[in-house]
Design an enzyme around this catalytic site. Sequence first.
Site, PDB file in Angstrom:
ATOM      1  CG  PHE A   1      -0.935  17.051 -26.201  1.00 53.69           C
ATOM      2  CD1 PHE A   1      -0.995  16.461 -27.374  1.00 53.69           C
ATOM      3  CD2 PHE A   1       0.009  18.114 -25.499  1.00 53.69           C
ATOM      4  CE1 PHE A   1       0.506  16.395 -27.835  1.00 53.69           C
ATOM      5  CE2 PHE A   1       1.398  17.609 -25.961  1.00 53.69           C
ATOM      6  CZ  PHE A   1       1.712  17.104 -27.279  1.00 53.69           C
TER       7      PHE A   1
ATOM      8  CD  GLU B   1       6.635   5.373 -27.282  1.00 54.62           C
ATOM      9  OE1 GLU B   1       7.448   5.908 -26.864  1.00 54.62           O
ATOM     10  OE2 GLU B   1       6.278   5.673 -28.611  1.00 54.62           O
ATOM     11  CG  ASP B   2       6.536   8.848 -24.453  1.00 55.25           C
ATOM     12  OD1 ASP B   2       6.181   8.025 -25.547  1.00 55.25           O
ATOM     13  OD2 ASP B   2       6.821  10.186 -24.748  1.00 55.25           O
TER      14      ASP B   2
ATOM     15  CE  LYS C   1      -2.944  10.998 -26.151  1.00 50.24           C
ATOM     16  NZ  LYS C   1      -2.621  12.525 -26.140  1.00 50.24           N
TER      17      LYS C   1
ATOM     18  NE  ARG D   1      11.248  16.602 -24.610  1.00 46.06           N
ATOM     19  CZ  ARG D   1      10.546  15.715 -25.418  1.00 46.06           C
ATOM     20  NH1 ARG D   1       9.847  14.816 -24.867  1.00 46.06           N
ATOM     21  NH2 ARG D   1      10.382  16.030 -26.765  1.00 46.06           N
TER      22      ARG D   1
ATOM     23  CE  LYS E   1      14.847  15.834 -28.548  1.00 47.96           C
ATOM     24  NZ  LYS E   1      14.721  17.305 -28.348  1.00 47.96           N
ATOM     25  N   GLY E   2      10.608  11.012 -25.483  1.00 46.23           N
ATOM     26  CA  GLY E   2       9.649  11.115 -24.463  1.00 46.23           C
ATOM     27  C   GLY E   2       9.789   9.963 -23.332  1.00 46.23           C
TER      28      GLY E   2
ATOM     29  CG  ASP F   1      -2.085   9.983 -29.499  1.00 45.88           C
ATOM     30  OD1 ASP F   1      -3.337   9.612 -29.708  1.00 45.88           O
ATOM     31  OD2 ASP F   1      -1.579  10.864 -30.069  1.00 45.88           O
TER      32      ASP F   1
HETATM   33  P1  IMP Z   1       1.769   8.098 -31.800  1.00 49.92           P
HETATM   34  O1  IMP Z   1       2.623   7.670 -33.101  1.00 49.92           O
HETATM   35  O2  IMP Z   1       0.563   8.611 -32.309  1.00 49.92           O
HETATM   36  O3  IMP Z   1       1.507   6.899 -31.290  1.00 49.92           O
HETATM   37  O4  IMP Z   1       2.464   9.114 -31.054  1.00 49.92           O
HETATM   38  C1  IMP Z   1       3.287   8.436 -30.168  1.00 49.92           C
HETATM   39  C2  IMP Z   1       4.602   9.631 -29.900  1.00 49.92           C
HETATM   40  O5  IMP Z   1       3.605  11.001 -29.805  1.00 49.92           O
HETATM   41  C3  IMP Z   1       4.858   9.546 -28.373  1.00 49.92           C
HETATM   42  O6  IMP Z   1       6.042   8.790 -28.150  1.00 49.92           O
HETATM   43  C4  IMP Z   1       4.871  10.808 -27.980  1.00 49.92           C
HETATM   44  O7  IMP Z   1       6.154  11.464 -28.317  1.00 49.92           O
HETATM   45  C5  IMP Z   1       3.862  11.749 -28.811  1.00 49.92           C
HETATM   46  N1  IMP Z   1       2.772  11.872 -27.993  1.00 49.92           N
HETATM   47  C6  IMP Z   1       1.577  11.333 -28.041  1.00 49.92           C
HETATM   48  N2  IMP Z   1       0.465  11.713 -27.367  1.00 49.92           N
HETATM   49  C7  IMP Z   1       1.135  12.793 -26.675  1.00 49.92           C
HETATM   50  C8  IMP Z   1       0.588  13.570 -25.615  1.00 49.92           C
HETATM   51  O8  IMP Z   1      -0.529  13.505 -25.290  1.00 49.92           O
HETATM   52  N3  IMP Z   1       1.800  14.230 -25.128  1.00 49.92           N
HETATM   53  C9  IMP Z   1       3.107  14.377 -25.656  1.00 49.92           C
HETATM   54  N4  IMP Z   1       3.341  13.712 -26.643  1.00 49.92           N
HETATM   55  C10 IMP Z   1       2.545  12.865 -27.139  1.00 49.92           C
END
Ligand code: IMP
Length: 177
Positions: A152, A99-100, A131, A165, A43-44, A103
């Site tokens: 976070f 993408e938002d 990140k 959100r 949803k981000g 990470d």
């Molecule tokens: P990844 O798979 O670890 O790269 O995470 C990606 C997804 O995790 C993003 O699309 C977000 O929905 C969520 N996410 C990662 N870091 C954060 C954060 O700091 N705050 C909120 N959501 C996060």
Amino acid sequence: MSAPPKPEILLTKEEIEKQVARLAQEISRDYQGKYPLLLGILKGSFVFMADIIRLLEIPVEIDFVRLSSYGSSRVTSAKIKVVQGLHTPVKGRDVLVIEDIVDTGLTVGYFLDYLRKKRASSLKLCTLFNKPSRRIIPVPIDYLGLTIPNRFVVGYGLDYNERFRNLPDLYFVDGCS
Ligand code: IMP
């Protein structure tokens, strides 16, 4: 339900808007004469998608997918699943994933692999936040808003257990990463 942790501001909505406008300019320039398909990861990314498409100077088609990653536990599992699939054909299209935040890279890395098999004409990634210190798999980012510290964040579409959100600015929340 317990009270949510107290957020601390990281970026104001004006600072975010500046990055969104810059990204929209870069994308408009690079996709001149094209009709890209923008795929948002729910949803981000919904707030970012809504803002950036209104600043683009090119015609675009949009669609969304929903992938499971964090859930409410905030722990990224190595297994990513498509919860709500893609309805627009991708073959032969210029696809730009929106993408938002990247990470660990697991979520968008999985989705890019999935899209590569669908024979898009081109495939690029735009993320508002990055990140890199938590990266598990390398992810090529074509359009980047800002690199942020390994904490976070919530607001501007990003949540902590589905909260925050709707905040227009971006905040740190402690004890969540
Ligand atoms: P990844 O798979 O670890 O790269 O995470 C990606 C997804 O995790 C993003 O699309 C977000 O929905 C969520 N996410 C990662 N870091 C954060 C954060 O700091 N705050 C909120 N959501 C996060």
